[in-house]
Design an enzyme around this catalytic site. Structure first.
Site, PDB file in Angstrom:
ATOM      1  N   ASP A  60      -1.098  -2.341  -4.758  1.00 11.65           N
ATOM      2  CA  ASP A  60      -2.074  -1.254  -4.887  1.00 11.65           C
ATOM      3  C   ASP A  60      -3.446  -1.655  -4.333  1.00 11.65           C
ATOM      4  O   ASP A  60      -3.814  -2.829  -4.375  1.00 11.65           O
ATOM      5  CB  ASP A  60      -2.205  -0.888  -6.372  1.00 11.65           C
ATOM      6  N   GLY A  61      -4.189  -0.654  -3.856  1.00 10.19           N
ATOM      7  CA  GLY A  61      -5.580  -0.888  -3.449  1.00 10.19           C
ATOM      8  C   GLY A  61      -5.803  -0.885  -1.941  1.00 10.19           C
ATOM      9  O   GLY A  61      -6.915  -1.186  -1.480  1.00 10.19           O
ATOM     10  N   TRP A  93      -9.544  -0.781  -0.269  1.00 14.24           N
ATOM     11  CA  TRP A  93      -9.879  -1.932   0.579  1.00 14.24           C
ATOM     12  C   TRP A  93     -10.413  -1.431   1.922  1.00 14.24           C
ATOM     13  O   TRP A  93     -11.417  -1.928   2.427  1.00 14.24           O
ATOM     14  CB  TRP A  93      -8.628  -2.786   0.775  1.00 14.24           C
ATOM     15  N   HIS A 136      -3.300   0.348   4.766  1.00 13.74           N
ATOM     16  CA  HIS A 136      -1.840   0.199   4.642  1.00 13.74           C
ATOM     17  C   HIS A 136      -1.317  -0.841   5.643  1.00 13.74           C
ATOM     18  O   HIS A 136      -0.421  -1.619   5.311  1.00 13.74           O
ATOM     19  CB  HIS A 136      -1.146   1.546   4.847  1.00 13.74           C
ATOM     20  N   SER A 141       6.308   5.222  -3.942  1.00 12.14           N
ATOM     21  CA  SER A 141       6.948   5.805  -5.126  1.00 12.14           C
ATOM     22  C   SER A 141       7.444   7.218  -4.839  1.00 12.14           C
ATOM     23  O   SER A 141       7.024   7.846  -3.856  1.00 12.14           O
ATOM     24  CB  SER A 141       5.954   5.841  -6.297  1.00 12.14           C
ATOM     25  N   THR A 142       8.294   7.723  -5.728  1.00  9.12           N
ATOM     26  CA  THR A 142       8.758   9.117  -5.564  1.00  9.12           C
ATOM     27  C   THR A 142       7.552  10.063  -5.618  1.00  9.12           C
ATOM     28  O   THR A 142       7.524  11.080  -4.932  1.00  9.12           O
ATOM     29  CB  THR A 142       9.784   9.485  -6.673  1.00  9.12           C
ATOM     30  N   GLU A 143       6.523   9.680  -6.393  1.00 12.26           N
ATOM     31  CA  GLU A 143       5.309  10.507  -6.498  1.00 12.26           C
ATOM     32  C   GLU A 143       4.485  10.452  -5.209  1.00 12.26           C
ATOM     33  O   GLU A 143       3.736  11.390  -4.890  1.00 12.26           O
ATOM     34  CB  GLU A 143       4.433  10.048  -7.673  1.00 12.26           C
ATOM     35  N   TRP A 146       5.360  10.907  -2.336  1.00 11.01           N
ATOM     36  CA  TRP A 146       5.722  11.967  -1.380  1.00 11.01           C
ATOM     37  C   TRP A 146       4.690  13.104  -1.419  1.00 11.01           C
ATOM     38  O   TRP A 146       4.602  13.891  -0.492  1.00 11.01           O
ATOM     39  CB  TRP A 146       7.115  12.533  -1.685  1.00 11.01           C
ATOM     40  N   ARG A 205       1.529  12.806  -1.304  1.00  8.18           N
ATOM     41  CA  ARG A 205       0.302  12.478  -0.545  1.00  8.18           C
ATOM     42  C   ARG A 205       0.268  13.306   0.739  1.00  8.18           C
ATOM     43  O   ARG A 205       1.286  13.847   1.171  1.00  8.18           O
ATOM     44  CB  ARG A 205       0.290  10.990  -0.205  1.00  8.18           C
ATOM     45  N   LEU A 228      15.619 -16.208  -1.296  1.00  5.13           N
ATOM     46  CA  LEU A 228      14.881 -15.143  -1.984  1.00  5.13           C
ATOM     47  C   LEU A 228      15.542 -13.775  -1.809  1.00  5.13           C
ATOM     48  O   LEU A 228      15.855 -13.371  -0.683  1.00  5.13           O
ATOM     49  CB  LEU A 228      13.457 -15.084  -1.404  1.00  5.13           C
TER      50      LEU A 228
HETATM   51  C1  FPP Z   1      -0.982   2.012  -3.045  1.00  2.00           C
HETATM   52  O1  FPP Z   1      -2.312   1.761  -2.705  1.00  2.00           O
HETATM   53  C2  FPP Z   1      -0.157   1.646  -1.909  1.00  2.00           C
HETATM   54  C3  FPP Z   1       0.768   2.433  -1.344  1.00  2.00           C
HETATM   55  C4  FPP Z   1       1.098   3.783  -1.848  1.00  2.00           C
HETATM   56  C5  FPP Z   1       1.509   1.991  -0.146  1.00  2.00           C
HETATM   57  C6  FPP Z   1       1.817   0.525  -0.104  1.00  2.00           C
HETATM   58  C7  FPP Z   1       2.340   0.234   1.228  1.00  2.00           C
HETATM   59  C8  FPP Z   1       2.207  -0.921   1.874  1.00  2.00           C
HETATM   60  C9  FPP Z   1       1.610  -2.135   1.290  1.00  2.00           C
HETATM   61  C10 FPP Z   1       2.749  -1.040   3.252  1.00  2.00           C
HETATM   62  C11 FPP Z   1       4.216  -0.835   3.183  1.00  2.00           C
HETATM   63  C12 FPP Z   1       4.865  -1.418   4.304  1.00  2.00           C
HETATM   64  C13 FPP Z   1       5.735  -2.407   4.223  1.00  2.00           C
HETATM   65  C14 FPP Z   1       6.208  -2.949   5.482  1.00  2.00           C
HETATM   66  C15 FPP Z   1       6.271  -2.941   2.961  1.00  2.00           C
HETATM   67  P1  FPP Z   1      -3.273   2.945  -2.247  1.00  2.00           P
HETATM   68  O2  FPP Z   1      -3.273   3.034  -0.788  1.00  2.00           O
HETATM   69  O3  FPP Z   1      -2.930   4.159  -3.004  1.00  2.00           O
HETATM   70  O4  FPP Z   1      -4.657   2.375  -2.660  1.00  2.00           O
HETATM   71  P2  FPP Z   1      -5.862   3.135  -3.321  1.00  2.00           P
HETATM   72  O5  FPP Z   1      -5.456   3.346  -4.749  1.00  2.00           O
HETATM   73  O6  FPP Z   1      -6.969   2.153  -3.177  1.00  2.00           O
HETATM   74  O7  FPP Z   1      -6.099   4.403  -2.574  1.00  2.00           O
END
Ligand code: FPP
Length: 243
Positions: A23-24, A28, A40, A68-70, A72, A74, A134
């Site tokens: 998350d974040g 960031w 991302h 997450s399913t939620e 979708w 966004r 792993l």
């Molecule tokens: C939540 O943080 C993050 C997500 C919903 C997406 C996470 C996805 C990745 C780390 C990339 C996925 C790709 C691979 C290859 C695994 P947020 O963006 O909602 O952060 P915020 O709360 O600061 O807005």
């Protein structure tokens, strides 16, 4: 005594299974004046670094929450961007994971993904299935409650077919129908970014997990932070409801 000492987790042990809520990314990026997509992309890069590190320090199972399913719900452009990053990862992972002995599994509602992505997932899972290091579970289009519903339906189906009696349904049977069947439950769940909730991640499996929260945003979460978290985990005395 019902619960034997072997149920106790002794201090100093490494977690066998770590879960990470990545998350974040958005915050960031915003703090750097960048679009969320850059967050991302940085999150995906960090994911690769942490996967490699977990393999190096001997973690047996790592489950990351990618979508997450939620999620979708966004904006479509953001959904497309995360799916694009996943698509690129699925292509690059053959080289990225070469020699790392990682088994990749994607957990979640696969039917929601494009056929192209589903095919790439099936190919990568097959390609890594004989590895012995792993186990990396990537939770994609994943929801913990939805996973439990899926397991309940499987059990109901067996009962309707007369293969089991409803009274045969117990925790073990439900566990054998969730996506992580056959794997130990997560010992330790890490959530960076300052949020302190589970957000539908590993709902069934986290009954006795230890948690670690940090204010660091996922793209900035380093190996050092992971080691600090693990060191704290190692000081905890896990009792699983026993004394
Ligand atoms: C939540 O943080 C993050 C997500 C919903 C997406 C996470 C996805 C990745 C780390 C990339 C996925 C790709 C691979 C290859 C695994 P947020 O963006 O909602 O952060 P915020 O709360 O600061 O807005």
């Amino acid at each position: 005594m019902i619960f034997s000492k072997k149920n106790k987790k002794h201090e100093g042990e490494m977690p066998k299974h770590i879960g990470i809520i990545m998350d974040g990314n958005g915050r960031w990026a915003r703090r750097r004046g960048l679009p969320r997509s850059a967050g991302h992309a940085a999150g995906a890069e960090n994911f690769k670094r942490i996967v490699t590190f977990c393999g190096e320090i001997g973690i047996a199972y790592l489950t990351v929450y990618a979508f997450s399913t939620e999620n979708w719900n966004r904006p479509q452009a953001e959904v497309d961007e995360i799916m694009r990053l996943m698509d690129i990862y699925l292509d690059d992972s053959y080289k990225e994971l070469e020699g790392k002995n990682v088994v990749v599994k994607i957990i979640g509602e696969r039917g929601m993904l494009t056929q192209k992505l589903q095919d790439k997932i099936a190919a990568l899972e097959k390609h890594t299935s004989k590895n012995t290091g792993l186990v990396l579970n990537i939770a994609l289009s994943y929801g913990g409650r939805q996973e439990i519903v899926h397991a309940a339906k499987e059990c109901a189906r067996l009962a309707a077919e007369g293969k089991i009696s409803p009274d045969d349904i117990d925790e073990e049977m439900v566990s054998s129908h969730i996506y992580t069947a056959g794997q130990p439950d997560p010992d330790f769940i890490i959530r960076p970014s300052g949020e302190k909730r589970l957000s539908n991640f590993l709902t069934w499996q986290s009954a006795y997990s230890e948690f670690w929260f940090s204010d660091i945003m996922w793209p900035a979460f380093t190996k050092k932070h992971l080691m600090e978290a693990i060191e704290e985990y190692q000081k905890r005395n896990r009792r699983f409801g026993a004394l």
